[in-house]
Every structure is written in structure tokens, then in C-alpha cells.
Design a protein around this motif. Structure first.
Motif, PDB file in Angstrom:
ATOM      1  N   PHE A 183       0.757  -1.119   0.121  1.00 18.00           N
ATOM      2  CA  PHE A 183      -0.075   0.256   0.053  1.00 18.00           C
ATOM      3  C   PHE A 183       0.903   1.197  -0.050  1.00 18.00           C
ATOM      4  CE2 PHE A 183      -2.685  -3.281   2.188  1.00 18.00           C
ATOM      5  CZ  PHE A 183      -3.638  -3.304   1.405  1.00 18.00           C
ATOM      6  N   HIS A 184       0.128   2.139  -0.630  1.00 25.34           N
ATOM      7  CA  HIS A 184       0.969   3.403  -0.604  1.00 25.34           C
ATOM      8  C   HIS A 184       0.138   4.586   0.481  1.00 25.34           C
ATOM      9  CE1 HIS A 184       3.563   2.806  -3.828  1.00 25.34           C
ATOM     10  NE2 HIS A 184       2.706   2.353  -4.451  1.00 25.34           N
ATOM     11  N   GLN A 185       0.851   5.582   1.062  1.00 22.58           N
ATOM     12  CA  GLN A 185      -0.073   6.547   1.911  1.00 22.58           C
ATOM     13  C   GLN A 185      -0.351   7.682   0.910  1.00 22.58           C
ATOM     14  OE1 GLN A 185       3.158   7.601   4.997  1.00 22.58           O
ATOM     15  NE2 GLN A 185       2.266   6.402   6.317  1.00 22.58           N
ATOM     16  N   TYR A 186      -1.719   8.189   1.275  1.00 23.68           N
ATOM     17  CA  TYR A 186      -2.283   9.060   0.260  1.00 23.68           C
ATOM     18  C   TYR A 186      -2.951  10.186   1.069  1.00 23.68           C
ATOM     19  CZ  TYR A 186      -6.787   7.067   0.767  1.00 23.68           C
ATOM     20  OH  TYR A 186      -8.088   6.592   1.117  1.00 23.68           O
ATOM     21  N   HIS A 187      -3.029  11.196   0.716  1.00 25.31           N
ATOM     22  CA  HIS A 187      -3.894  12.480   1.374  1.00 25.31           C
ATOM     23  C   HIS A 187      -5.409  12.048   1.059  1.00 25.31           C
ATOM     24  CE1 HIS A 187      -4.721  17.052   1.930  1.00 25.31           C
ATOM     25  NE2 HIS A 187      -4.914  16.356   2.902  1.00 25.31           N
ATOM     26  N   ARG A 188      -5.946  11.887   2.200  1.00 22.10           N
ATOM     27  CA  ARG A 188      -7.485  11.450   2.045  1.00 22.10           C
ATOM     28  C   ARG A 188      -8.330  12.606   1.478  1.00 22.10           C
ATOM     29  NH1 ARG A 188      -8.808   8.910   8.060  1.00 22.10           N
ATOM     30  NH2 ARG A 188      -7.321   6.907   7.707  1.00 22.10           N
ATOM     31  N   VAL A 193       1.341  10.935  -0.576  1.00 23.78           N
ATOM     32  CA  VAL A 193       2.344  11.361   0.747  1.00 23.78           C
ATOM     33  C   VAL A 193       3.604  10.540   0.538  1.00 23.78           C
ATOM     34  CG1 VAL A 193       2.464  11.548   3.368  1.00 23.78           C
ATOM     35  CG2 VAL A 193       0.178  11.772   2.138  1.00 23.78           C
ATOM     36  N   ARG A 194       4.538  11.399   0.418  1.00 24.51           N
ATOM     37  CA  ARG A 194       5.928  11.005   0.375  1.00 24.51           C
ATOM     38  C   ARG A 194       6.740  11.400   1.544  1.00 24.51           C
ATOM     39  NH1 ARG A 194       6.386   9.224  -4.671  1.00 24.51           N
ATOM     40  NH2 ARG A 194       4.972   9.820  -6.337  1.00 24.51           N
ATOM     41  N   VAL A 195       7.862  10.826   2.081  1.00 29.63           N
ATOM     42  CA  VAL A 195       8.528  11.043   2.991  1.00 29.63           C
ATOM     43  C   VAL A 195       9.788  11.617   2.498  1.00 29.63           C
ATOM     44  CG1 VAL A 195      10.327  10.284   4.727  1.00 29.63           C
ATOM     45  CG2 VAL A 195       8.089   9.061   4.307  1.00 29.63           C
ATOM     46  N   LYS A 196      10.178  13.178   2.679  1.00 31.66           N
ATOM     47  CA  LYS A 196      11.253  13.912   2.305  1.00 31.66           C
ATOM     48  C   LYS A 196      12.197  14.078   3.513  1.00 31.66           C
ATOM     49  CE  LYS A 196       8.547  16.456  -1.138  1.00 31.66           C
ATOM     50  NZ  LYS A 196       8.365  17.805  -1.293  1.00 31.66           N
TER      51      LYS A 196
END
Length: 313
Positions: free
Chosen positions: A32-37, A43-46
Motif C-alpha cells: 500500500f501507499h500513503q495518500y492524502h484523504r 504522501v511522500r517522505v522527504k
């Protein structure tokens, strides 16, 4: 072919076998990927530098060992370590998988064994020594214990044969294995009859080969069903009702019922006499000769196993 993870050599006395290491297993898990609901954006890790408060690129990032932690009055003291320094460690295992011993496979505690990798002969010059090691391991019926250094640490490994190919299993060091003594249940008495019924249950559940098992990843299949149902705007599959395991009050009755259930699942219902009643004492010895042999063999194996030196935690 899978990508090469590491290249080096197997050191077997004065014999050197150039090899490439490739993954022996595949991960078929659904990820799964994280996303903005709110808007569906990813949503990416910077990566940010604490001191400059800005995002930094991979080329600007290095490794380091933290000697002292950061405080309000002074920054952390860090000893930088470069990739080049790690690749040139003063260890014989930095460039080679060094075989240090050979032991019977039965002496290896499975809890020590971790991920597996295939070792591929690297070039024509490696073909003969590679085959030599394969045949020697096959005839000896032993496995090789080796040391090697990957990813900044020295590791313990086990080499064995699978379909004429060398397999390297990563192993945990003996001091990484916790002692299970504190987890053991309180003392309890188990009768010979209960042990024999447990062995009978094991017999009904025994298969000649793991290929006979209908074993597959039901969790991943269930997730795939949910994803497909949501894509097509269909009702989600219903979760099956899970029966709570009943408290076992009569162990012998539970064993007898389990044996009968296992036989029914194999289509053997009715081929055996009633198993809920124990045989009479006079007939016990004659009727259980095969089981006695099996028990004796099991005791012999247990005696051999107990003679080994216990592993330290």
C-alpha cells in the motif's frame, strides 16, 4: 533472472569459488501507499537537514555513528563512515564467504536460520570448484558454516544444496537467540495413552511431501478481493465467523475426536474401529507393538538430541 545482490567468492580452504549472490525467494505481498484523504495525492517522505531546515538530496546524505546525543547546548557528535571505508573493512569476510566448519544439518537449530540466497557460479573458472563443493556437501550429508560481511556487519551463514545449486542461509549468532526457559508452562503429567493418541493424530495428518498441502496465502487473496470489489463498486466480501477455541477439559476425548475428524477429512471414515474407548490392559501390549517401536525410536532420537550441548542465550 533476479538481480545480483553481492559478488565475491566462497573460500573453502585454499579453494576459491567466484560467485554472485541472488535472492532465492520472492515477496508476493500486496503493498500500500500513503495518500492524502482529502484529494488523493501521494504522501511522500522527504529528508530534511535539521540545521539548515531544508530538503537534502541523496548525494548529500552520508552514514555516521552518533557518539554523543544532541542537547540544547551542543549538537550531536558524529563520526562519519563512508561507503568506501565499509567496503574496505580489515576482514577476510569482507570480500569472501569464508567456510569455517562443516556440521550435520540436524545440529542446526531452525530458529537460527533466516533468509536464503542462491549462489551462482561467476564465470567458467568457477564451474569446476563450484561443482566440487556441491558434490562434496552432497556425499557428506553435512552443511557448511561460513562467515561473511554484508551491509556493515559480519554475519554467520549456512551453505547447503538445493537441486545441485548452493544456497546460503543467513543465520543469527548464538548470543542473539533468547532462552525460552522463562516461557515454559507449569509442570504437568501426560499419560502414555495421551502421547499415543497424539502420535495417531500426527499419523493421520502426515504427508509425504509439502507439495501435497493446499497451502497458499489466503490473506493476500482476501486483500485482492477487497481491492477488486472496491474498484468495481461491489459489496465487500463478508468475513467468515471465527469459532472461539473451546477450553479442553478432557484431553483424551479431544485427541480421539481430532483423530476421527482428520480421518473423515481424508475420506477414511468407517475404515477403523471405534477409537473413543481405550483397549483393555491385556490386549494393550499386542495391539501396540508398532506404536511401541515408534515410541522407542522417538526416545532414542530424544536421547541423542539431549546429549547435545545447549545453546547459550
Amino acid at each position: 533472472m533476479p538481480r545480483t545482490i553481492w559478488s565475491g567468492a566462497i573460500s573453502f580452504g585454499l579453494v576459491t569459488v567466484p560467485i554472485n549472490v541472488v535472492g532465492a525467494t520472492e515477496d508476493h505481498s500486496i503493498r500500500f501507499h500513503q495518500y492524502h484523504r482529502e484529494d488523493g495525492g501521494r504522501v511522500r517522505v522527504k529528508k530534511f537537514c535539521d540545521l539548515e531546515d531544508r530538503e537534502v538530496s541523496s548525494s548529500e546524505i552520508g552514514k555516521g555513528y552518533e557518539v554523543t546525543r544532541e542537547t540544547k547546548h551542543q549538537p550531536a557528535q558524529i563520526v562519519p563512515i563512508s561507503d568506501e571505508e565499509l567496503s574496505n573493512l580489515p576482514l577476510p569476510t569482507a570480500k569472501a564467504i569464508e567456510i569455517v566448519a562443516f556440521v550435520p544439518a540436524a545440529d542446526i537449530d531452525p530458529i537460527q536460520i533466516s533468509d536464503g540466497y542462491y549462489l551462482q557460479a561467476n564465470g567458467q573458472v568457477a564451474a569446476k570448484p563450484y561443482k566440487l563443493l556441491v558434490q562434496a556437501l552432497g556425499r557428506s550429508e553435512k552443511v557448511a558454516i561460513a562467515k561473511y560481511a554484508w551491509s556493515g556487519r559480519e554475519r554467520l551463514g549456512m551453505l547447503r544444496i538445493r537441486d545441485d545449486a548452493l544456497v546460503l542461509h543467513a543465520m543469527r549468532w548464538p548470543d542473539e537467540i533468547r532462552n525460552p526457559a522463562e516461557l515454559l508452562p507449569p509442570p504437568a503429567e501426560v499419560s502414555d495413552e495421551e502421547v499415543e493418541r497424539a502420535l495417531a493424530l500426527m499419523d493421520t495428518m502426515t504427508v509425504e511431501d509439502l507439495e501435497e498441502l493446499d497451502a497458499h496465502d489466503e490473506y493476500t487473496e482476501a486483500i485482492a478481493q477487497i481491492i477488486e470489489a472496491k474498484r468495481e463498486d461491489k459489496p465487500l466480501p463478508q468475513a467468515p465467523e471465527v469459532e472461539e477455541p473451546a477450553q479442553v477439559l478432557d484431553l483424551m476425548a479431544a485427541l480421539n475426536a481430532s483423530v476421527e475428524k482428520a480421518r473423515e477429512s481424508r475420506g477414511e471414515h468407517g475404515t477403523h474401529a471405534e477409537v473413543h474407548e481405550l483397549p483393555k490392559p491385556k490386549k494393550k501390549a499386542a495391539a501396540r507393538k508398532p506404536a511401541a517401536k515408534k515410541t522407542a525410536a522417538k526416545k532414542t532420537a530424544t536421547k541423542k538430541a539431549s546429549s547435545r550441548k545447549p545453546r547459550t542465550a
